[in-house]
Enzyme design. Structure first.
Site, PDB file in Angstrom:
ATOM      1  N   SER A 150       0.803  -1.221   0.000  1.00  0.00           N
ATOM      2  CA  SER A 150       0.000   0.000   0.000  1.00  0.00           C
ATOM      3  C   SER A 150       0.837   1.274   0.000  1.00  0.00           C
ATOM      4  O   SER A 150       0.384   2.308  -0.477  1.00  0.00           O
ATOM      5  CB  SER A 150      -0.956   0.004   1.187  1.00  0.00           C
ATOM      6  N   HIS A 171      -5.465  -3.066  -2.741  1.00  0.00           N
ATOM      7  CA  HIS A 171      -5.108  -2.134  -3.819  1.00  0.00           C
ATOM      8  C   HIS A 171      -5.053  -2.799  -5.190  1.00  0.00           C
ATOM      9  O   HIS A 171      -4.713  -2.152  -6.174  1.00  0.00           O
ATOM     10  CB  HIS A 171      -3.775  -1.458  -3.506  1.00  0.00           C
ATOM     11  N   LYS A 226     -11.840   1.112  -1.737  1.00  0.00           N
ATOM     12  CA  LYS A 226     -10.807   1.680  -2.606  1.00  0.00           C
ATOM     13  C   LYS A 226     -11.338   1.708  -4.041  1.00  0.00           C
ATOM     14  O   LYS A 226     -12.186   2.526  -4.348  1.00  0.00           O
ATOM     15  CB  LYS A 226      -9.501   0.928  -2.382  1.00  0.00           C
TER      16      LYS A 226
HETATM   17  C1  LIG Z   1      -6.935   0.175   3.291  1.00  0.00           C
HETATM   18  C2  LIG Z   1      -6.373  -1.155   3.587  1.00  0.00           C
HETATM   19  C3  LIG Z   1      -6.981  -2.008   4.507  1.00  0.00           C
HETATM   20  C4  LIG Z   1      -8.127  -1.563   5.357  1.00  0.00           C
HETATM   21  O1  LIG Z   1      -9.301  -1.541   4.662  1.00  0.00           O
HETATM   22  P1  LIG Z   1     -10.505  -0.656   5.229  1.00  0.00           P
HETATM   23  O2  LIG Z   1     -11.691  -1.191   4.547  1.00  0.00           O
HETATM   24  O3  LIG Z   1     -10.186   0.744   4.858  1.00  0.00           O
HETATM   25  O4  LIG Z   1     -10.523  -0.872   6.700  1.00  0.00           O
HETATM   26  C5  LIG Z   1      -6.484  -3.275   4.656  1.00  0.00           C
HETATM   27  N1  LIG Z   1      -5.405  -3.685   3.958  1.00  0.00           N
HETATM   28  C6  LIG Z   1      -4.767  -2.881   3.091  1.00  0.00           C
HETATM   29  C7  LIG Z   1      -3.578  -3.393   2.348  1.00  0.00           C
HETATM   30  C8  LIG Z   1      -5.227  -1.589   2.891  1.00  0.00           C
HETATM   31  O5  LIG Z   1      -4.588  -0.785   2.064  1.00  0.00           O
END
Ligand SMILES: *Cc1c(COP(=O)(O)O)cnc(C)c1O
Length: 390
Positions: free
Chosen positions: A178, A206, A238
């Site tokens: 990330s 992602h 996302k």
């Molecule tokens: C954003 C993210 C999460 C968390 O997801 P949310 O739905 O925002 O809690 C988990 N793992 C990764 C790799 C992320 O980038």
């Protein structure tokens, strides 16, 4: 007695250039936004496909409210599991080519829940050191032993797996990292796991929606299935532009989560209207691949020009294109200089990333235009001196 002294601790944090503040976004999550009262172009959201404010997704959410009301009202195991949740689980499972998917309210909870449900005392969890905080927390909270291996270091992992051969082993990794944007070495990790009968769990927050011909993510990109990666986590906040997450895998995995994942059992189901909206955004992900094509074009345009400018790019082909800066205070100064030019890019500092690797985490969206990318490049060019000299 040791007194609480939050003020002094906050002051020390500020002095170290690590103080975090929030900006206020005054409308939807769009690439041209008003932030703290100022119009700007944003390059830091995770709305990779520009679906967070898509009119069809928004209309679906409104229709979902008309049918289901506003709140989930109960946990899934009581009576909060709506037809919309159920339909979304089936659509997500089909999308990622797995027998089942189970919805969670956030990705953070999906990770805590999945690791916690699978791993018992006596088992071992191996995680890439650069995994997302929610995965690392899942490892820390689990009753199993928890070990971290150096980023993407399959050889190191191999030696460690060998030394704990007689136990159940789970290898956990981000699909797309990330803060760096690179992909996990999944084909090699999966081969290693197969030799040792270990399981692989991939958090593809992602990759989902972005990678693979159909947008099914990093595993589609590498052509890996349930056999190689028994546990797949995807998030909906996302590229899909809504909120929530899912864990996908076998029938038995889904049922195990429903029985044992505490962050599934002891929390309110996401609002059903969010599930209705996500069904619509999933349709757009599948039926309109042009967003992924456009995104790829923008990323290539940025990388081509940035490398001509000698900016220090990281080895990433994904929408996450961090520019390494180093010192935290310098990353903050650059972020502020970009902000003065109407560009919002947050400085990512320790402890989110390792010491002395503060960076500007630039992200691209299919909602950006080539003109947006060129404005960013022009601003980075103007700030050339600051990159070099500190
Ligand atoms: C954003 C993210 C999460 C968390 O997801 P949310 O739905 O925002 O809690 C988990 N793992 C990764 C790799 C992320 O980038």
């Amino acid at each position: 007695m040791l007194p609480f002294d939050l003020e002094t601790e906050l002051e020390q944090r500020r002095a170290a250039g690590l103080y975090r503040t929030r900006r206020v976004l005054e409308g939807a999550q769009t690439v041209e936004a008003v932030v703290d009262g100022k119009p700007c172009i944003t390059f830091c959201s995770n709305d990779y496909l520009g679906l967070a404010n898509h009119p069809q997704v928004a209309a679906a959410m409104k229709a979902g409210i008309d049918r289901y009301g506003v709140g989930g009202g109960a946990s899934h195991l009581v009576n909060g599991h709506s037809a919309a949740h159920h339909e979304l689980e089936e659509a997500l499972a089909e999308f990622v080519g797995r027998p089942r998917a189970v919805l969670f309210s956030t990705g953070y909870m999906a990770n805590l829940g999945a690791v916690g449900a699978l791993m018992r005392k006596g088992d071992v969890i191996f995680e890439d050191r650069l995994n997302h905080a929610s995965l690392l927390d899942a490892g820390l909270l689990a009753k199993a032993e928890f070990a971290r291996y150096p980023h993407a270091d399959v050889e190191n992992l191999s030696r460690r797996l060998e030394s704990s051969e007689d136990r159940r082993q789970l290898i956990v990794t981000d699909g797309v990292f990330s803060m760096d944007g690179d992909l996990a070495p999944l084909p090699r990790l999966c081969r290693l796991a197969k030799d040792r009968q270990a399981w692989v769990m991939v958090d593809d927050a992602h990759g989902i929606g972005v990678l693979g011909a159909r947008g099914a993510g990093t595993l589609e990109h590498f052509n890996l299935g349930t056999e190689e990666v028994p546990v797949l986590v995807g998030t909906l906040g996302k590229a899909l532009g809504t909120a929530g997450a899912f864990v996908a895998g076998s029938e038995a995995l889904a049922e195990t989560l429903i029985q044992h994942a505490r962050t599934y059992i002891y929390t309110t189901a996401m609002p059903p209207a969010v599930a209705v909206a996500t069904l619509q955004s999933l349709r757009l992900v599948i039926e309109e691949p042009w967003r992924r094509d456009k995104l790829r074009g923008l990323i290539e345009r940025f990388r081509r020009s940035a490398s001509e400018m000698d900016l220090e790019l990281m080895p990433s082909d994904t929408p996450i294109q961090p520019l390494m800066v180093g010192a935290a205070d310098r990353a903050v100064r650059l972020s502020e200089a970009l902000w003065a030019r109407g560009l919002l890019i947050t400085a990512i500092r320790p402890p989110t990333v390792p010491k002395e690797t503060a960076r500007l985490r630039i992200t691209f969206s299919a909602a950006h235009t080539e003109q947006h990318v060129d404005r960013l490049l022009a601003a980075l060019d103007e700030l050339r001196e600051e990159w070099r000299d500190g």
